[in-house]
Design a protein around this motif. Structure first.
Motif, PDB file in Angstrom:
ATOM      1  N   GLN A  24      37.165  45.599 -17.964  1.00  0.00           N
ATOM      2  CA  GLN A  24      35.738  45.299 -17.786  1.00  0.00           C
ATOM      3  C   GLN A  24      35.068  45.045 -19.130  1.00  0.00           C
ATOM      4  N   ILE A  25      35.430  45.834 -20.142  1.00  0.00           N
ATOM      5  CA  ILE A  25      34.836  45.653 -21.470  1.00  0.00           C
ATOM      6  C   ILE A  25      35.190  44.287 -22.042  1.00  0.00           C
ATOM      7  N   HIS A  26      36.474  44.002 -22.110  1.00  0.00           N
ATOM      8  CA  HIS A  26      36.900  42.798 -22.822  1.00  0.00           C
ATOM      9  C   HIS A  26      36.633  41.520 -22.044  1.00  0.00           C
ATOM     10  N   ASN A  27      36.780  41.556 -20.743  1.00  0.00           N
ATOM     11  CA  ASN A  27      36.476  40.339 -19.976  1.00  0.00           C
ATOM     12  C   ASN A  27      34.987  40.016 -20.018  1.00  0.00           C
ATOM     13  N   TYR A  28      34.149  41.046 -20.115  1.00  0.00           N
ATOM     14  CA  TYR A  28      32.719  40.805 -20.333  1.00  0.00           C
ATOM     15  C   TYR A  28      32.493  40.123 -21.674  1.00  0.00           C
ATOM     16  N   LEU A  29      33.130  40.651 -22.736  1.00  0.00           N
ATOM     17  CA  LEU A  29      32.957  40.079 -24.070  1.00  0.00           C
ATOM     18  C   LEU A  29      33.536  38.668 -24.156  1.00  0.00           C
ATOM     19  N   PHE A  30      34.704  38.458 -23.545  1.00  0.00           N
ATOM     20  CA  PHE A  30      35.295  37.119 -23.549  1.00  0.00           C
ATOM     21  C   PHE A  30      34.356  36.120 -22.883  1.00  0.00           C
ATOM     22  N   ASN A  31      33.779  36.531 -21.770  1.00  0.00           N
ATOM     23  CA  ASN A  31      32.889  35.643 -21.029  1.00  0.00           C
ATOM     24  C   ASN A  31      31.615  35.354 -21.825  1.00  0.00           C
ATOM     25  N   LYS A  32      30.999  36.390 -22.371  1.00  0.00           N
ATOM     26  CA  LYS A  32      29.740  36.198 -23.096  1.00  0.00           C
ATOM     27  C   LYS A  32      29.919  35.308 -24.318  1.00  0.00           C
ATOM     28  N   TYR A  33      31.009  35.530 -25.055  1.00  0.00           N
ATOM     29  CA  TYR A  33      31.210  34.803 -26.306  1.00  0.00           C
ATOM     30  C   TYR A  33      32.143  33.599 -26.146  1.00  0.00           C
ATOM     31  N   LYS A  34      32.355  33.199 -24.884  1.00  0.00           N
ATOM     32  CA  LYS A  34      33.087  31.962 -24.564  1.00  0.00           C
ATOM     33  C   LYS A  34      34.478  31.924 -25.219  1.00  0.00           C
ATOM     34  N   GLN A  35      35.192  33.040 -25.086  1.00  0.00           N
ATOM     35  CA  GLN A  35      36.572  33.140 -25.547  1.00  0.00           C
ATOM     36  C   GLN A  35      37.488  32.900 -24.346  1.00  0.00           C
ATOM     37  N   ASN A  36      38.372  31.924 -24.441  1.00  0.00           N
ATOM     38  CA  ASN A  36      39.220  31.567 -23.303  1.00  0.00           C
ATOM     39  C   ASN A  36      40.424  32.520 -23.212  1.00  0.00           C
ATOM     40  N   ASN A  37      40.095  33.791 -22.948  1.00  0.00           N
ATOM     41  CA  ASN A  37      41.101  34.839 -22.805  1.00  0.00           C
ATOM     42  C   ASN A  37      40.860  35.591 -21.501  1.00  0.00           C
ATOM     43  N   VAL A  38      41.884  36.258 -21.020  1.00  0.00           N
ATOM     44  CA  VAL A  38      41.748  37.153 -19.876  1.00  0.00           C
ATOM     45  C   VAL A  38      42.498  38.439 -20.203  1.00  0.00           C
ATOM     46  N   ALA A 267      30.373  42.027 -31.864  1.00  0.00           N
ATOM     47  CA  ALA A 267      29.464  42.308 -30.749  1.00  0.00           C
ATOM     48  C   ALA A 267      28.302  43.154 -31.256  1.00  0.00           C
ATOM     49  N   ASN A 268      27.194  43.185 -30.493  1.00  0.00           N
ATOM     50  CA  ASN A 268      25.988  43.871 -30.960  1.00  0.00           C
ATOM     51  C   ASN A 268      25.637  45.084 -30.091  1.00  0.00           C
ATOM     52  N   GLU A 269      24.526  45.744 -30.436  1.00  0.00           N
ATOM     53  CA  GLU A 269      24.103  46.948 -29.706  1.00  0.00           C
ATOM     54  C   GLU A 269      23.771  46.639 -28.254  1.00  0.00           C
ATOM     55  N   ASP A 270      23.234  45.450 -27.993  1.00  0.00           N
ATOM     56  CA  ASP A 270      22.948  45.073 -26.606  1.00  0.00           C
ATOM     57  C   ASP A 270      24.239  45.018 -25.787  1.00  0.00           C
ATOM     58  N   ASP A 271      25.306  44.528 -26.406  1.00  0.00           N
ATOM     59  CA  ASP A 271      26.601  44.499 -25.709  1.00  0.00           C
ATOM     60  C   ASP A 271      27.064  45.921 -25.386  1.00  0.00           C
ATOM     61  N   LYS A 272      26.931  46.832 -26.349  1.00  0.00           N
ATOM     62  CA  LYS A 272      27.318  48.224 -26.115  1.00  0.00           C
ATOM     63  C   LYS A 272      26.538  48.816 -24.950  1.00  0.00           C
ATOM     64  N   ASN A 273      25.239  48.590 -24.946  1.00  0.00           N
ATOM     65  CA  ASN A 273      24.398  49.147 -23.889  1.00  0.00           C
ATOM     66  C   ASN A 273      24.763  48.554 -22.532  1.00  0.00           C
ATOM     67  N   HIS A 274      25.042  47.254 -22.506  1.00  0.00           N
ATOM     68  CA  HIS A 274      25.411  46.595 -21.247  1.00  0.00           C
ATOM     69  C   HIS A 274      26.743  47.151 -20.730  1.00  0.00           C
ATOM     70  N   ILE A 275      27.715  47.319 -21.621  1.00  0.00           N
ATOM     71  CA  ILE A 275      29.023  47.845 -21.213  1.00  0.00           C
ATOM     72  C   ILE A 275      28.890  49.281 -20.719  1.00  0.00           C
ATOM     73  N   ARG A 276      28.079  50.078 -21.406  1.00  0.00           N
ATOM     74  CA  ARG A 276      27.871  51.462 -20.977  1.00  0.00           C
ATOM     75  C   ARG A 276      27.235  51.496 -19.591  1.00  0.00           C
ATOM     76  N   ASP A 277      26.278  50.609 -19.360  1.00  0.00           N
ATOM     77  CA  ASP A 277      25.642  50.538 -18.021  1.00  0.00           C
ATOM     78  C   ASP A 277      26.649  50.143 -16.954  1.00  0.00           C
ATOM     79  N   LEU A 278      27.551  49.213 -17.287  1.00  0.00           N
ATOM     80  CA  LEU A 278      28.591  48.820 -16.330  1.00  0.00           C
ATOM     81  C   LEU A 278      29.455  50.015 -15.961  1.00  0.00           C
ATOM     82  N   TYR A 279      29.762  50.836 -16.963  1.00  0.00           N
ATOM     83  CA  TYR A 279      30.615  51.992 -16.719  1.00  0.00           C
ATOM     84  C   TYR A 279      29.898  53.029 -15.856  1.00  0.00           C
ATOM     85  N   ILE A 280      28.648  53.313 -16.205  1.00  0.00           N
ATOM     86  CA  ILE A 280      27.890  54.342 -15.467  1.00  0.00           C
ATOM     87  C   ILE A 280      27.722  53.936 -13.998  1.00  0.00           C
TER      88      ILE A 280
END
Length: 282
Positions: A24-38, A267-280
């Motif tokens: 969930q963490i990395h696929n979110y980051l890949f998607n946001k920053y347009k990295q063609n990874n899975v 990645a930035n603080e907004d990314d951290k907060n978004h990932i933490r919210d996804l987890y919670i």
């Protein structure tokens, strides 16, 4: 992000991996920053570890994360490791650089960032660490590099713990020691930070310390287990009105540094907060 013929795989090698939040963490980051990874998880037995590392090259994977119990043993199957990982003796991140597999360790950095984010300082602090595996090695050595006063490692046996103690005492000003003694009231009365680096609490209804212990001082309690979020150690700390650092905070911080190793993107603080919210919300 659309998966296509150019999509590269990044994976997690470990056993078990079914609890992992890393996809969930990395696929979110890949998607946001347009990295063609899975990002995928691979449950790898010890006798299959060498084969799995070779598969990184065979499949031209971008890289991998490494978790329990392979962080130490995987080193012998890599082409290069950076100085920090070499000193720690454990790897949690691999980058495939044109067929050269390079190992890194982001665990200690991620953990320390979690402590600093809480507003705590580390210089001259007394630390107790439970466990002596790969996570302990990275966290203990990173803490020693930040000028903590002492590191007391408690483990069921002293073999691995002694190795970590020797590395710290031979390379840093911090004083390190180890024992098989269980944690008691006196230990915690004298400590500034208690850290659980064992998997106790991950899949069992147990706590790494005696939950009947009552603590009156302001020891900071940290558990690197992130699932469940409220481990028995965290519950014990809350019952004693102690500050805590959750395992999810270290996981996010170390993952963001691994993402940087693979992509060169911070990645930035907004990314951290978004990932933490996804987890919670998970």
């Amino acid at each position: 992000m659309e998966i296509n013929s150019m999509t590269k795989i990044i994976g997690l090698l470990g056993h078990p991996v079914k609890h992992s939040f890393s996809p969930q963490i990395h696929n979110y980051l890949f998607n946001k920053y347009k990295q063609n990874n899975v990002y995928c998880c691979f449950d790898i037995a010890e006798n299959k570890l060498e084969e799995s590392v070779e598969s990184i090259k065979t499949l031209d994977m971008t890289g991998c994360n490494v978790t329990i119990p392979h962080k130490v043993n995987i080193i012998k199957h890599l082409d290069e490791i950076d100085n920090n990982a070499d000193l720690i003796g454990a790897v949690n991140t691999i980058k495939n650089d044109n067929g050269i597999l390079r190992g890194f360790n982001t665990d200690g950095l991620g953990f320390v960032k979690s402590i600093l984010d809480k507003g705590y300082t580390l210089e001259n602090k007394k630390i107790i660490i439970l466990g002596a595996g790969g996570a302990c090695r990275s966290i203990a050595i990173e803490l020693a590099s930040r000028g903590v006063l002492s590191i007391d490692i408690r483990n069921r046996s002293t073999d691995k713990a002694s190795e970590i103690v020797n590395i710290i005492n031979n390379n840093f000003a911090s004083k390190a020691l180890c024992s098989t003694k269980s944690i008691d009231d006196d230990d915690l009365y004298d400590a500034d930070i208690l850290i659980n680096t064992t998997p106790i609490g991950m899949e069992s209804d147990t706590c790494p310390i005696d939950e009947s212990i009552v603590v009156n001082n302001r020891v900071l309690v940290c558990d690197i287990v992130y699932k469940p979020h409220n481990t028995h150690l965290i519950k014990w700390a809350n019952k004693n009105n102690l500050d805590v650092v959750y395992g999810i905070d270290m996981l996010i911080n170390q993952a963001i540094h691994a993402f940087y190793i693979w992509s060169g993107i911070s990645a930035n603080e907004d990314d951290k907060n978004h990932i933490r919210d996804l987890y919670i919300k998970k």
